[in-house]
Design an enzyme around this catalytic site. Structure first.
Site, PDB file in Angstrom:
ATOM      1  N   GLU A 118      52.038  27.240  12.588  1.00 21.27           N
ATOM      2  CA  GLU A 118      53.448  27.509  12.873  1.00 21.27           C
ATOM      3  C   GLU A 118      54.215  27.125  11.626  1.00 21.27           C
ATOM      4  O   GLU A 118      54.395  25.940  11.330  1.00 21.27           O
ATOM      5  CB  GLU A 118      53.918  26.710  14.090  1.00 21.27           C
ATOM      6  CG  GLU A 118      53.186  27.063  15.381  1.00 21.27           C
ATOM      7  CD  GLU A 118      53.406  28.494  15.818  1.00 21.27           C
ATOM      8  OE1 GLU A 118      54.436  29.086  15.432  1.00 21.27           O
ATOM      9  OE2 GLU A 118      52.542  29.029  16.536  1.00 21.27           O
ATOM     10  N   CYS A 155      62.980  26.002  11.907  1.00 22.01           N
ATOM     11  CA  CYS A 155      62.310  27.204  11.393  1.00 22.01           C
ATOM     12  C   CYS A 155      62.979  28.485  11.865  1.00 22.01           C
ATOM     13  O   CYS A 155      62.874  29.518  11.210  1.00 22.01           O
ATOM     14  CB  CYS A 155      60.846  27.216  11.830  1.00 22.01           C
ATOM     15  SG  CYS A 155      59.863  25.851  11.192  1.00 22.01           S
TER      16      CYS A 155
END
Length: 476
Positions: free
Chosen positions: A249, A283
């Protein structure tokens, strides 16, 4: 308040081996507490303990795993304020954002508890031709074995939880390396896990020196590596991980498109939140804002006004929206990126000033392609606005990025929404909201440089288990 010192957890046990890691208050810069650091020998012991615990973990009945996870839910609820305050100090996260993350920690463990008793198999029809007559098949899912977890600084509780909770639900022992800048949340998770009847060696939580951390990637006793962090580090780990599956991720520079039919009042509130919540250190924080020509001037003015009104200061203050970024170095990098964009022709609309690790919420206009603020991940309170007239071109502009995590589309046109879902090269498309929206039971992850695989409890459990086939022949 934080304790004076914290241990690491080795094979379920608290170990006060040293006080080598200084954890600072990210707002004041002062040392807030000290944490024990693990060396390579300790990490090796943790992996050995996890390996030995594999059989006992696999034998835990689903209801027993569920009971462990529900115990964690209860204890996190009881320690809610302590967890939020620790997060506010070690990460510099505004207290309202910190409370939100604790809520998500609780949600994540609760969903994992629910899924622990729903790990199902499948019955297969094998009689596909005459030679297979009398054969039947069944598949069950079994734990993959010891897991290696590396979590980042920006969501120290919830991103650790997205690894730890499904591992327990699946019956996998694990060793977790929390970010050295923000280890306290993970250590508190360890304190709670140590209260349970997990088998000896089922978990270790080890802040560690860089020279020892290589074992988290290369050791063959681990059967899976899950990493959340920067793309450069993540892809390097994958290259060195050997045969084990790897879940990554990674980063993003998420875009939001605001079409001409959007509700501007709603769009302003959601975009400013998406760009600047927890000082932009997400993110999926909004970094690129694309606005239709017909509403550009109006929405631009509203965004500037709203951004300028955000309070910056001590994250412990209830009214603070912008706290410090994780370090002076990161704030300086972002300041340099802002200056680079302005020198290349971008307009600075609001913000741009830095004081130590504090950086004002910043909006730039028309930053040229090729500048860092457009091409790379800002990971801070900076966003860029630009205009478009053709919806298809806006979608292609999103796809031009090397990242592909999530995208947001403000439109009321069903056909445009469907087209965005069909065309965009991202892991998730959010209609009527910003790409920053996430709930903890949904599949979450990216494509391209944003990573491999998906988080979300059910998907993570699937990664942490593997199929085992049974074939039964009934003689005819």
């Amino acid at each position: 308040m934080l304790k004076n010192s914290y241990p690491y957890y080795l094979a379920n046990e608290a170990v006060f081996a040293n006080q080598d890691l200084d954890v600072t208050d990210k707002y004041s810069g002062e040392v807030a507490t000290r944490v024990a650091m693990a060396d390579a020998a300790t990490i090796d012991q943790a992996i050995e303990a996890a390996d030995k615990a594999s059989e006992a973990m696999a034998k835990l009945a689903p209801y027993e795993r569920q009971e462990i996870l529900y115990h964690c839910v209860k204890r996190f609820q009881e320690r809610y304020d302590e967890l939020a305050e620790a997060l506010c100090i070690e990460a510099g996260k505004p207290i309202k954002d910190a409370r939100g993350e604790v809520t998500r920690l609780i949600d994540t463990f609760r969903v994992a508890a629910e899924e622990a008793v729903r790990i199902e198999g499948e019955v297969l029809n094998l009689e596909i031709s005459a030679r297979a007559k009398g054969y039947r098949g069944m598949v069950k899912r079994v734990p993959i074995g010891p897991c290696s977890f590396i979590s980042p600084f920006n969501f120290p509780l919830n991103l650790a939880a997205h690894k730890v909770a499904p591992a327990i639900a699946a019956g996998c022992p694990f060793v977790l390396k929390p970010a050295s800048r923000t280890p306290i949340g993970a250590i508190i998770i360890g304190e709670v896990l140590a209260e349970t009847n997990l088998p000896k060696g089922a978990f270790s939580i080890l802040p560690c020196h860089r020279e020892g951390a290589d074992l988290f990637t290369t050791d063959e006793r681990f059967k899976l590596l899950s990493f959340t962090g920067s793309p450069d580090v993540g892809w390097d780990l994958k290259a060195r991980a050997g045969k084990k599956p790897v879940i990554l991720e990674l980063g993003g520079n998420a875009a939001v498109v605001v079409d001409e039919d959007a509700d501007l009042n709603d769009a302003v509130e959601r975009i400013v939140f998406g760009a600047f919540y927890q000082s932009g250190q997400s993110c999926i924080g909004v970094q690129r804002i694309m606005i239709h020509d017909k509403i550009y001037d109006d929405l631009k003015a509203r965004l500037v006004e709203k951004t300028a009104s955000l309070k910056m200061g001590d994250p412990k203050d209830e009214d603070t929206f912008i706290g410090p970024v994780i370090s002076v170095g990161e704030a300086t990098r972002l300041e340099n990126w802002i200056n680079e964009a302005v020198e290349a022709g971008a307009n600075l609309l609001v913000g741009g000033q830095r004081d130590g690790a504090m950086l004002q919420a910043t909006l730039l206009e028309d930053a040229p392609a090729g500048t860092n603020i457009v091409e790379e991940e800002a990971f801070g309170p900076v966003a860029v606005i630009s205009r478009f007239s053709d919806f298809d071109e806006a979608l292609q502009s999103i796809n031009a990025s090397k990242f592909g995590l999530q995208a947001g589309i403000f439109t009321r046109d069903l056909y445009k929404a469907q087209k965005a879902w069909d065309v965009l090269e991202v892991g998730g498309v959010v209609i009527g909201d910003v790409p920053s929206w996430r709930v903890d039971n949904m599949p979450y992850g990216g494509v391209k440089d944003s990573g491999l695989g998906r988080e979300g409890i059910r998907w993570a459990i699937n990664d942490m288990t593997e199929e085992r086939l049974l074939v039964i022949r009934t003689p005819q």
